[in-house]
Design a protein around this motif. Structure first.
Motif, PDB file in Angstrom:
ATOM      1  N   HIS A 182       6.712  -1.967  -7.726  1.00  0.00           N
ATOM      2  CA  HIS A 182       6.216  -2.715  -6.558  1.00  0.00           C
ATOM      3  C   HIS A 182       5.491  -3.985  -6.988  1.00  0.00           C
ATOM      4  CE1 HIS A 182       2.983   0.185  -7.559  1.00  0.00           C
ATOM      5  NE2 HIS A 182       2.168  -0.794  -7.213  1.00  0.00           N
ATOM      6  N   ASP A 183       4.820  -3.958  -8.138  1.00  0.00           N
ATOM      7  CA  ASP A 183       4.163  -5.162  -8.659  1.00  0.00           C
ATOM      8  C   ASP A 183       5.188  -6.221  -9.039  1.00  0.00           C
ATOM      9  OD1 ASP A 183       1.512  -4.057  -8.575  1.00  0.00           O
ATOM     10  OD2 ASP A 183       1.947  -2.970 -10.440  1.00  0.00           O
ATOM     11  N   VAL A 184       6.206  -5.792  -9.757  1.00  0.00           N
ATOM     12  CA  VAL A 184       7.251  -6.726 -10.197  1.00  0.00           C
ATOM     13  C   VAL A 184       7.964  -7.328  -8.987  1.00  0.00           C
ATOM     14  CG1 VAL A 184       9.436  -6.915 -11.466  1.00  0.00           C
ATOM     15  CG2 VAL A 184       7.520  -5.632 -12.452  1.00  0.00           C
ATOM     16  N   LEU A 185       8.203  -6.511  -7.990  1.00  0.00           N
ATOM     17  CA  LEU A 185       8.856  -7.003  -6.778  1.00  0.00           C
ATOM     18  C   LEU A 185       7.974  -8.044  -6.072  1.00  0.00           C
ATOM     19  CD1 LEU A 185      11.280  -6.719  -4.865  1.00  0.00           C
ATOM     20  CD2 LEU A 185      10.040  -4.899  -3.716  1.00  0.00           C
ATOM     21  N   LEU A 186       6.710  -7.722  -5.865  1.00  0.00           N
ATOM     22  CA  LEU A 186       5.805  -8.629  -5.164  1.00  0.00           C
ATOM     23  C   LEU A 186       5.588  -9.927  -5.942  1.00  0.00           C
ATOM     24  CD1 LEU A 186       3.733  -9.150  -2.834  1.00  0.00           C
ATOM     25  CD2 LEU A 186       2.026  -8.143  -4.358  1.00  0.00           C
ATOM     26  N   GLY A 236       0.817  -1.208   0.000  1.00  0.00           N
ATOM     27  CA  GLY A 236       0.000   0.000   0.000  1.00  0.00           C
ATOM     28  C   GLY A 236       0.854   1.263   0.000  1.00  0.00           C
ATOM     29  N   LEU A 237       1.920   1.266   0.784  1.00  0.00           N
ATOM     30  CA  LEU A 237       2.836   2.420   0.786  1.00  0.00           C
ATOM     31  C   LEU A 237       3.506   2.590  -0.569  1.00  0.00           C
ATOM     32  CD1 LEU A 237       4.650   2.014   4.246  1.00  0.00           C
ATOM     33  CD2 LEU A 237       2.906   3.713   3.623  1.00  0.00           C
ATOM     34  N   ALA A 238       3.957   1.490  -1.153  1.00  0.00           N
ATOM     35  CA  ALA A 238       4.657   1.549  -2.439  1.00  0.00           C
ATOM     36  C   ALA A 238       3.732   2.027  -3.556  1.00  0.00           C
ATOM     37  CB  ALA A 238       5.247   0.183  -2.778  1.00  0.00           C
ATOM     38  N   ARG A 239       2.453   1.685  -3.468  1.00  0.00           N
ATOM     39  CA  ARG A 239       1.502   2.125  -4.496  1.00  0.00           C
ATOM     40  C   ARG A 239       1.300   3.636  -4.476  1.00  0.00           C
ATOM     41  NH1 ARG A 239      -3.769  -1.313  -3.969  1.00  0.00           N
ATOM     42  NH2 ARG A 239      -4.416   0.087  -5.611  1.00  0.00           N
ATOM     43  N   GLN A 240       1.621   4.283  -3.355  1.00  0.00           N
ATOM     44  CA  GLN A 240       1.477   5.734  -3.275  1.00  0.00           C
ATOM     45  C   GLN A 240       2.565   6.457  -4.062  1.00  0.00           C
ATOM     46  OE1 GLN A 240       1.250   6.839   0.869  1.00  0.00           O
ATOM     47  NE2 GLN A 240      -0.447   5.431   1.249  1.00  0.00           N
ATOM     48  N   HIS A 241       3.660   5.749  -4.359  1.00  0.00           N
ATOM     49  CA  HIS A 241       4.772   6.336  -5.118  1.00  0.00           C
ATOM     50  C   HIS A 241       5.176   5.363  -6.232  1.00  0.00           C
ATOM     51  CE1 HIS A 241       5.074   9.269  -1.892  1.00  0.00           C
ATOM     52  NE2 HIS A 241       5.064   8.269  -1.037  1.00  0.00           N
ATOM     53  N   PRO A 242       4.298   5.204  -7.228  1.00  0.00           N
ATOM     54  CA  PRO A 242       4.558   4.189  -8.253  1.00  0.00           C
ATOM     55  C   PRO A 242       5.763   4.531  -9.129  1.00  0.00           C
ATOM     56  CG  PRO A 242       2.652   5.509  -8.849  1.00  0.00           C
ATOM     57  CD  PRO A 242       3.062   5.945  -7.475  1.00  0.00           C
ATOM     58  N   VAL A 243       6.496   3.491  -9.479  1.00  0.00           N
ATOM     59  CA  VAL A 243       7.622   3.620 -10.397  1.00  0.00           C
ATOM     60  C   VAL A 243       7.317   2.714 -11.585  1.00  0.00           C
ATOM     61  CG1 VAL A 243      10.099   3.245 -10.709  1.00  0.00           C
ATOM     62  CG2 VAL A 243       9.228   4.022  -8.485  1.00  0.00           C
ATOM     63  N   PRO A 244       6.926   3.318 -12.725  1.00  0.00           N
ATOM     64  CA  PRO A 244       6.566   2.481 -13.866  1.00  0.00           C
ATOM     65  C   PRO A 244       7.796   1.840 -14.504  1.00  0.00           C
ATOM     66  CG  PRO A 244       6.318   4.814 -14.407  1.00  0.00           C
ATOM     67  CD  PRO A 244       6.732   4.740 -12.975  1.00  0.00           C
ATOM     68  N   LEU A 245       7.662   0.537 -14.814  1.00  0.00           N
ATOM     69  CA  LEU A 245       8.723  -0.182 -15.522  1.00  0.00           C
ATOM     70  C   LEU A 245       8.286  -0.503 -16.952  1.00  0.00           C
ATOM     71  CD1 LEU A 245       9.883  -2.696 -12.758  1.00  0.00           C
ATOM     72  CD2 LEU A 245      10.937  -0.521 -13.404  1.00  0.00           C
ATOM     73  N   TYR A 246       7.014  -0.844 -17.116  1.00  0.00           N
ATOM     74  CA  TYR A 246       6.465  -1.126 -18.440  1.00  0.00           C
ATOM     75  C   TYR A 246       4.956  -0.940 -18.389  1.00  0.00           C
ATOM     76  CZ  TYR A 246       5.736  -5.730 -16.266  1.00  0.00           C
ATOM     77  OH  TYR A 246       5.381  -6.749 -15.415  1.00  0.00           O
ATOM     78  N   VAL A 247       4.361  -0.758 -19.561  1.00  0.00           N
ATOM     79  CA  VAL A 247       2.913  -0.584 -19.646  1.00  0.00           C
ATOM     80  C   VAL A 247       2.360  -1.757 -20.453  1.00  0.00           C
ATOM     81  CG1 VAL A 247       1.032   0.896 -20.451  1.00  0.00           C
ATOM     82  CG2 VAL A 247       3.152   1.922 -19.582  1.00  0.00           C
ATOM     83  N   PRO A 248       1.692  -2.669 -19.766  1.00  0.00           N
ATOM     84  CA  PRO A 248       1.142  -3.833 -20.472  1.00  0.00           C
ATOM     85  C   PRO A 248      -0.093  -3.441 -21.283  1.00  0.00           C
ATOM     86  CG  PRO A 248       0.565  -3.941 -18.160  1.00  0.00           C
ATOM     87  CD  PRO A 248       1.446  -2.734 -18.335  1.00  0.00           C
ATOM     88  N   PRO A 249      -0.304  -4.115 -22.403  1.00  0.00           N
ATOM     89  CA  PRO A 249      -1.534  -3.841 -23.152  1.00  0.00           C
ATOM     90  C   PRO A 249      -2.757  -4.284 -22.347  1.00  0.00           C
ATOM     91  CG  PRO A 249      -0.322  -5.668 -24.131  1.00  0.00           C
ATOM     92  CD  PRO A 249       0.529  -5.115 -23.032  1.00  0.00           C
ATOM     93  N   LEU A 250      -3.882  -3.631 -22.624  1.00  0.00           N
ATOM     94  CA  LEU A 250      -5.100  -3.890 -21.868  1.00  0.00           C
ATOM     95  C   LEU A 250      -5.530  -5.355 -21.940  1.00  0.00           C
ATOM     96  CD1 LEU A 250      -7.340  -2.674 -20.145  1.00  0.00           C
ATOM     97  CD2 LEU A 250      -8.575  -2.143 -22.249  1.00  0.00           C
TER      98      LEU A 250
END
Length: 192
Positions: free
Chosen positions: A125-129, A57-71
């Motif tokens: 944070h997603d990639v880490l988790l 939850g804390l990490a989501r407050q400061h997102p660091v984008p790595l890639y943008v997946p298609p919908l």
């Protein structure tokens, strides 16, 4: 991010004892007794899980984008999650073909869940988790299958009743989580 990392280290660390310290784990079970060990194990797991949730939850407050997946990958993730729920259900339902074939369907479910989420999300944070859970599940599955072969473990044959029960429970769990709990607990509507 440090709280998330600490939570992952604690939670996945205690769940990795069979991988890296099985002898030590067995000595602690003998030392504390089965119930005592389960109590310690559960307490450490809960602490790790709480830190993961809070840190995420804390990490989501400061997102660091790595890639943008298609919908479309986000929608495909719903299918991955459905398969994961069925596999997790199969881990607890006796006499089903998934457990008979793979021995450890929960770990397969975690792998599929993690891969689906890695495809559907692209923040650090997603990639880490999800990457940490994927790595853990891959390693533990390999170790568990190797241990099964060495011990000559044979899982009970699957039955149609066991398969149907795993399927129904898995689909029901997925539906409840996807349609209501994911948004309520995580703040993301996976069906949008």
């Amino acid at each position: 991010m440090p709280v998330l990392i600490l939570g992952l280290l604690i939670f996945l660390g205690i769940h990795s004892l069979r991988i890296f310290a099985d002898d030590w784990r067995n000595r602690q079970r003998a030392r504390f007794g089965e119930l005592g060990w389960k109590g310690i194990y559960s307490l450490i797991s809960i602490i790790g899980l709480v830190l993961i949730v809070y840190g995420f939850g804390l990490a989501r407050q400061h997102p660091v984008p790595l890639y943008v997946p298609p919908l479309w990958l986000r929608h495909l993730n719903a299918l991955f999650a459905l398969l994961a729920f069925v596999l997790v259900a199969a881990a607890y339902i006796p006499r089903n073909h998934l457990k008979a074939k793979f021995g450890h369907p929960m770990l397969l479910g975690v792998k599929i869940w993690a891969v689906g989420h890695l495809l559907a999300t692209g923040m650090l944070h997603d990639v880490l988790l999800f990457g940490a859970f994927l790595l853990w599940a891959v390693l533990l599955f390999i170790v568990s299958r190797r241990r099964d072969r060495a011990a000559g473990a044979v899982y009970p044959a699957g039955t149609l009743a066991g398969d149907l029960l795993a399927l129904v429970i898995g689909i029901a769990g997925w539906a409840v989580f996807a349609l209501w709990l994911h948004l309520a607990l995580i703040g993301v509507n996976p069906m949008a």
